[in-house]
Design an enzyme around this catalytic site. Structure first.
Site, PDB file in Angstrom:
ATOM      1  N   SER A 136       0.853  -1.190   0.000  1.00  0.00           N
ATOM      2  CA  SER A 136       0.000   0.000   0.000  1.00  0.00           C
ATOM      3  C   SER A 136       0.887   1.237   0.000  1.00  0.00           C
ATOM      4  O   SER A 136       1.703   1.412   0.905  1.00  0.00           O
ATOM      5  CB  SER A 136      -0.894  -0.025   1.249  1.00  0.00           C
ATOM      6  N   LYS A 162      -1.444  -1.103  -4.225  1.00  0.00           N
ATOM      7  CA  LYS A 162      -2.581  -0.277  -3.808  1.00  0.00           C
ATOM      8  C   LYS A 162      -2.086   1.153  -3.687  1.00  0.00           C
ATOM      9  O   LYS A 162      -1.028   1.391  -3.111  1.00  0.00           O
ATOM     10  CB  LYS A 162      -3.103  -0.805  -2.472  1.00  0.00           C
ATOM     11  N   LYS A 164      -3.322   5.237  -2.651  1.00  0.00           N
ATOM     12  CA  LYS A 164      -4.331   6.005  -1.917  1.00  0.00           C
ATOM     13  C   LYS A 164      -4.838   7.113  -2.829  1.00  0.00           C
ATOM     14  O   LYS A 164      -4.040   7.772  -3.528  1.00  0.00           O
ATOM     15  CB  LYS A 164      -3.705   6.609  -0.665  1.00  0.00           C
ATOM     16  N   ASP A 189      -7.446   2.961  -2.665  1.00  0.00           N
ATOM     17  CA  ASP A 189      -8.105   3.085  -1.359  1.00  0.00           C
ATOM     18  C   ASP A 189      -8.402   4.558  -1.103  1.00  0.00           C
ATOM     19  O   ASP A 189      -7.489   5.389  -1.081  1.00  0.00           O
ATOM     20  CB  ASP A 189      -7.172   2.524  -0.268  1.00  0.00           C
ATOM     21  N   GLU A 214     -11.370   0.656  -2.580  1.00  0.00           N
ATOM     22  CA  GLU A 214     -11.557   0.406  -1.145  1.00  0.00           C
ATOM     23  C   GLU A 214     -12.175   1.620  -0.475  1.00  0.00           C
ATOM     24  O   GLU A 214     -11.715   2.747  -0.658  1.00  0.00           O
ATOM     25  CB  GLU A 214     -10.183   0.080  -0.537  1.00  0.00           C
ATOM     26  N   ASP A 239     -13.589  -1.434   4.096  1.00  0.00           N
ATOM     27  CA  ASP A 239     -12.594  -1.478   5.175  1.00  0.00           C
ATOM     28  C   ASP A 239     -13.266  -0.882   6.417  1.00  0.00           C
ATOM     29  O   ASP A 239     -13.891  -1.609   7.216  1.00  0.00           O
ATOM     30  CB  ASP A 239     -11.340  -0.690   4.727  1.00  0.00           C
ATOM     31  N   LYS A 263      -9.351  -6.472   8.912  1.00  0.00           N
ATOM     32  CA  LYS A 263      -8.267  -6.048   9.802  1.00  0.00           C
ATOM     33  C   LYS A 263      -8.619  -6.560  11.190  1.00  0.00           C
ATOM     34  O   LYS A 263      -9.723  -6.285  11.687  1.00  0.00           O
ATOM     35  CB  LYS A 263      -8.144  -4.524   9.836  1.00  0.00           C
ATOM     36  N   GLY A 291      -3.744  -3.794   6.471  1.00  0.00           N
ATOM     37  CA  GLY A 291      -2.623  -3.467   7.354  1.00  0.00           C
ATOM     38  C   GLY A 291      -2.853  -2.135   8.034  1.00  0.00           C
ATOM     39  O   GLY A 291      -3.649  -1.316   7.573  1.00  0.00           O
TER      40      GLY A 291
END
Ligand code: OSB
Ligand code: MG
Length: 368
Positions: A136, A162, A164, A189, A214, A239, A263, A291
């Site tokens: 990520s 991934k 952001k 995400d 996400e 998430d 998670k 994570g």
């Protein structure tokens, strides 16, 4: 077994990089490490994933310490714990505070597996000998930096990337990434940065063939996500919105997502994580392990959980060396060709580097 003593430690670790998401920037990593000791003096370890500020969710290091000290530890200390699955029930009277609960439940799971002489993965029912992982990457100052970080991660063998995103840091950036890496397994995400009003922008992301998007909408929403999923092709992964088995059941029933990022901290522990995993298997919902920039203990718990069969998509558990000059476990978590070998020693399967822990501890307290 009986928990005879619990030690809480407040650790402060320098992270190799700042990690920026749509909600803010995480610099150094401060967190609580939980050590639970049984009647033979054997120790189990858990790690709270709460940050120092309530950005990701409402929990913080201080609220976790308060809840652990005043409620969770007294609920468990000197009580008979037949199996870690009942820790959840022992804490049922205490609402939410899932990260605090997961930290102590994780220590009990490690202890339980060690007493059985089994790897934590085996105690959880996991079969895999190695797990697939992705990486990520936070929001960067410019796309050139991002592209070079992606290139580095691909060369290191990570199975998916991934990034952001947030409004304005999305379409152009994804276009550029796809120009460089047309077939890269890629996902994005948003950490709740969009609203349903942004639907046109979200629809525009379909052309980038993302594995998933996400948590595009609010962190407590499953209604608008269901509306959105009907209008976009990209699978939605939840998430922040999924805090429990019940949340997962309702989101699946509403069609709010096709994938769930599990998670351990967010859902209140390994037992609840396993229940959500089993539900998703039954319902045909994809699962992967998220994570929280964990240090070694949290990382080890993620590795063990990911050995369950329906963790079929690569998780966010990158190598220790990505985050830390030196991790608190030995050996550190290493990644080769995007795979982590699951340790075969009892419990979390990595030793605690107690010298490193002592060096990084800013405050500790013993409860007995
Ligand atoms: O939303 O998955 C997230 C990090 C901190 C808070 C929230 C998230 C993340 C990550 C990083 O994406 C995952 C990791 O490398 O541990
Ligand atoms: Mg996320």
């Amino acid at each position: 077994m009986q928990i005879k003593e619990v030690v809480l430690r407040h650790l402060k670790m320098n992270m190799k990089f700042d990690f920026t998401t749509s909600f803010g920037t995480i610099r150094d990593k401060e967190f609580i490490l939980v050590e639970a000791k049984d009647e033979y003096g054997m120790s189990g370890w858990g790690e709270s994933v709460a940050f120092i500020a309530p950005w990701y969710n409402e929990e913080t290091l201080k609220t976790n310490w308060h809840v652990l000290e005043d409620f969770l530890i007294p609920s468990i200390l000197h009580k008979h714990v037949e199996h870690p699955d009942i820790v959840n029930e022992m804490l049922l009277g205490i609402r939410k505070n899932n990260m605090a609960k997961a930290a102590i439940e994780g220590a009990v799971w490690d202890l339980y597996a060690k007493r059985l002489g089994q790897p934590l993965a085996t105690a959880l029912g996991g079969q895999k000998k190695e797990i697939e992982v992705g990486i990520s990457i936070g929001i960067q100052k410019n796309t050139t930096d991002l592209i070079s970080l992606i290139e580095k991660a691909i060369n290191e063998g990570y199975k998916r990337i991934k990034i952001k995103i947030k409004p304005g840091k999305d379409i152009e950036i994804l276009k550029e990434i796809r120009n460089h890496f047309p077939t890269l397994p890629l996902m994005a995400d948003a950490n709740s940065a969009y609203r349903l009003d942004d639907i046109e922008r979200l629809k525009a992301l379909d052309e980038f063939k993302l594995m998933m998007i996400e948590q595009p909408l609010a962190s407590d929403d499953i209604i608008d996500h269901a509306v959105l999923q009907k209008q976009i092709k990209t699978p939605i992964c939840l998430d922040e919105s999924i805090l429990s088995y019940e949340d997962a059941r309702k989101a699946i029933e509403l069609g709010s997502c096709k994938i769930i990022n599990i998670k351990i901290g967010r859902v209140g522990g390994l037992t609840e994580a396993k229940r959500i995993h089993d539900l998703c298997l039954e319902k045909g919902i994809g699962v992967w392990c998220g994570g929280m920039l964990e240090a070694g203990v949290g990382r080890a718990h993620n590795v063990a959980l990911t050995t369950l069969s329906n963790f079929s998509l690569p998780g966010d558990t990158a190598a220790s060396s990505r985050y830390w000059e030196k991790d608190i476990i030995s050996p550190e978590v290493t990644v080769h060709n995007g795979m982590i070998t699951v340790p075969d020693r009892p419990g979390i399967g990595y030793d605690i580097d107690i010298n490193a822990v002592n060096e990084l501890t800013v405050f500790e307290k013993l409860y007995k």
